[in-house]
Enzyme design. Structure first.
Site, PDB file in Angstrom:
ATOM      1  N   THR A 419       0.858  -1.187   0.000  1.00 47.13           N
ATOM      2  CA  THR A 419       0.000   0.000   0.000  1.00 47.13           C
ATOM      3  C   THR A 419       0.893   1.235   0.000  1.00 47.13           C
ATOM      4  O   THR A 419       2.091   1.158   0.230  1.00 47.13           O
ATOM      5  CB  THR A 419      -0.952  -0.007   1.218  1.00 47.13           C
ATOM      6  N   ASP A 461      -8.009 -10.030   1.850  1.00 45.24           N
ATOM      7  CA  ASP A 461      -8.303  -9.348   3.113  1.00 45.24           C
ATOM      8  C   ASP A 461      -9.556  -9.902   3.780  1.00 45.24           C
ATOM      9  O   ASP A 461      -9.822  -9.616   4.951  1.00 45.24           O
ATOM     10  CB  ASP A 461      -8.489  -7.839   2.890  1.00 45.24           C
TER      11      ASP A 461
END
Length: 608
Positions: A419, A461
């Protein structure tokens, strides 16, 4: 504030003269021995001045944002320009094959808005899609697969932000990034190492290997990497907007790649097919969310609501910490309480937070002072709570001021450590805190052939199986958005922007943002000191991750257990200083250091 007009683009000083290199399209080529290799732009982690500020992990991206501000664009324009450039220079962390969360303070109205650009599961995804014969599939096999690819939200996020709050077109916003993709960026040690870490799986996908492993070799530091396919894709987006990715030929290529991952003929990798369809892509929508907000020592802390767990978990932990005047305690006690509050908040996050369109998330109760008091009463100054900590009951019934903990539940599944985060501010009081991702470093590892971008593995996730005793809020489902830890944050003081920050790092994003706020607000560090300070990340596990330099001895005496990790997060932020200057801050060392710039280091009146 916005007139949505397109401004003309001029050539930039940074890239002038590079055409003389004559690099072959799509290849990484070292300069001849007699010539000097191209120099990467300098990374400066702190900048102070006027007119606007940008902080990212990458100097090309920061420069793209600053150029936009210097040419009259606002913080939203600068954020999209920087994000698009990160899609070129930080392709293993972010790009149009992923998603993210966008937090915006409107300088004209004083309001804070948020955009949920999180990836979504295909309509065909079910609660057991990550299982075989009742057991979860191996996590590594899920990561590198079509099955893990969520419907991307980044293109629509950029388009929505520009249309609502920007002043330039998509064409103008992508101009600098398109140039960088075509002319190339200079490979640094961080990029080379990230490529090395992924080389085995990249080599199994011809399109990925062609782009990132030219001639089958790792890119050399100081050489230039070009991505003409991505430049062409950006040109399509410049003309057609987000529809260029979600409909038409690019969409067809994305879906074909997801449904039948294009492995090399000699590869023995198991790359499971995905469930995404053209209808899934065409139906993607960015969602407006009410931001989370908590008061903390006279400040207003705004964050991202579910499906991000950042706003609720950071906010709940701050509410617990506010039960005590941390400024009256020594640093050991401050850090002890930070770690305990973080562990408690993660217990509640894992039990209660998911996609609010699919499960009931008690946001108001999780962020209530009453629930914070009930949970904070468990914290002792002399010892730690046993791990794992049981979740609380944010049900509005707080008659028993300090109930005994219930049954501890299982930990949440792993989150990718990649990220990226960027922060921008302009001279009109607009501020953006934007975290975007393709999940794992390198995402799924699958480049869409001919299009120049990696697909995410964001659906990993989700919980693969129920970890919360029959009530897991984060199981997969049709159209569902997986829970995230991204925590873009904007802090107001007296109703005006004071501080904005965020970080990459999977679940450690939450603790990085929380600890940075504690460092800045309670321990009295400057923002550069707060960002640079050694970190520890407590997420209700059996041990707390700690970086080198984080002092553990006195905390161990209180019962904390630590495990070593090289680094946690890579924050960026912007603060409005008391004298009116903007201070842009990036990491001095983590992930190779970041880049902070301001429009004008000198006060305009003095400069003239």
């Amino acid at each position: 504030m916005s007139d949505h007009r397109d401004r003309s683009c001029s050539s930039t000083r940074i890239w002038s003269g590079l055409l003389a290199l004559g690099l072959a399209a799509g290849l990484l080529t070292a300069a001849p021995a007699a010539e000097a290799r191209p120099r990467a732009p300098e990374k400066v982690p702190v900048a102070e001045g006027y007119g606007g500020a940008v902080a990212t992990v990458d100097p090309d991206a920061t420069a793209a944002g600053i150029e936009m501000l210097r040419r009259g664009g606002n913080a939203v324009d600068a954020a999209v320009a920087a994000a698009a450039t990160l899609g070129v220079t930080e392709p293993y962390s972010a790009g149009i094959g992923g998603g993210g969360f966008f937090v915006f303070h409107d300088g004209r109205t004083g309001e804070v808005h948020t955009l949920d650009g999180r990836e979504t599961a295909p309509a065909a995804m079910q609660a057991d899609s990550f299982t075989e014969d009742g057991a979860p599939i191996p996590f590594a096999e899920a990561v590198t697969s079509g099955l893990s690819v969520g419907v991307p939200g980044t293109p629509a996020t950029w388009e929505t932000a520009l249309e609502r709050w920007g002043t330039v077109s998509m064409n103008r916003a992508l101009s600098r990034a398109t140039t960088v993709a075509r002319r190339g960026f200079v490979v640094d040690e961080t990029f080379r190492q990230q490529t090395a870490d992924n080389a085995e799986r990249f080599a199994d996908f011809p399109a990925t290997a062609e782009l990132f492993l030219p001639d089958g070799e790792l890119p050399e530091v100081g050489t230039r990497l070009r991505n003409p396919d991505l430049a062409d894709t950006y040109r399509l987006m410049a003309r057609e907007g987000a529809d260029a990715i979600t409909t038409g030929e690019v969409a067809e290529d994305v879906v074909a790649t997801v449904q039948d991952p294009p492995l090399a003929e000699d590869s023995d990798r198991v790359a499971r097919p995905g469930l995404m369809t053209l209808q899934d892509l065409a139906g993607y929508e960015v969602v407006d969310r009410e931001p989370t907000v908590v008061g903390y020592r006279g400040l207003e802390v705004y964050g991202m609501a579910p499906p991000s767990s950042g706003g609720t978990t950071v906010g709940q932990a701050l509410n617990m910490l506010e039960q005590v005047e941390l400024g009256e305690l020594d640093e050991t006690q401050v850090l002890h309480r930070y770690l305990e509050a973080s562990g408690i908040a993660f217990a509640d996050r894992n039990r209660w937070v998911g996609d609010p369109e699919a499960v009931d998330v008690p946001v108001e109760e999780l962020l209530s002072d009453e629930f914070a008091a009930e949970r904070a009463c468990l914290i002792s100054p002399d010892s730690t709570l046993p791990r794992p900590i049981a979740p609380g009951s944010p049900d509005g019934d707080y008659a028993d001021a300090c109930p005994e903990p219930g049954e501890a539940l299982g930990p949440a599944g792993p989150e990718g450590p990649s990220t990226t985060h960027l922060t921008t501010a302009d001279r009109w009081g607009n501020v953006v805190s934007y975290t975007l991702t393709i999940e794992q470093t390198g995402g799924s590892g699958i480049v869409v052939p001919g299009r120049g971008f990696l697909l995410n593995n964001e659906l990993t996730d989700f919980s693969f199986t129920d970890t919360q005793g029959g009530d897991d809020p984060n199981l997969p489902g049709p159209g569902k958005r997986p829970r995230s830890s991204m925590s873009p944050t904007i802090v107001l003081r007296d109703g005006e922007p004071w501080l904005a920050l965020g970080s990459p790092g999977g679940a450690t994003i939450i603790t990085t943002v929380l600890q940075t706020l504690v460092n800045r607000v309670d321990l009295g560090m400057s923002l550069p000191e707060a960002v640079a300070a050694p970190r520890a990340s407590e997420r209700n596990g059996t041990s707390t991750q700690a970086e080198p330099g984080f002092e553990t001895a006195e905390l161990v005496a209180l019962g904390h257990a630590f495990s070593a990790t090289p680094e946690i997060g890579a924050a960026t932020g912007v603060e409005l200083l008391p004298d009116g200057r903007l201070q842009a801050v990036a990491e001095p060392e983590r992930r190779g250091g970041g880049s902070a710039m301001v429009v004008d280091p000198a006060e305009p009146e003095r400069r003239r």
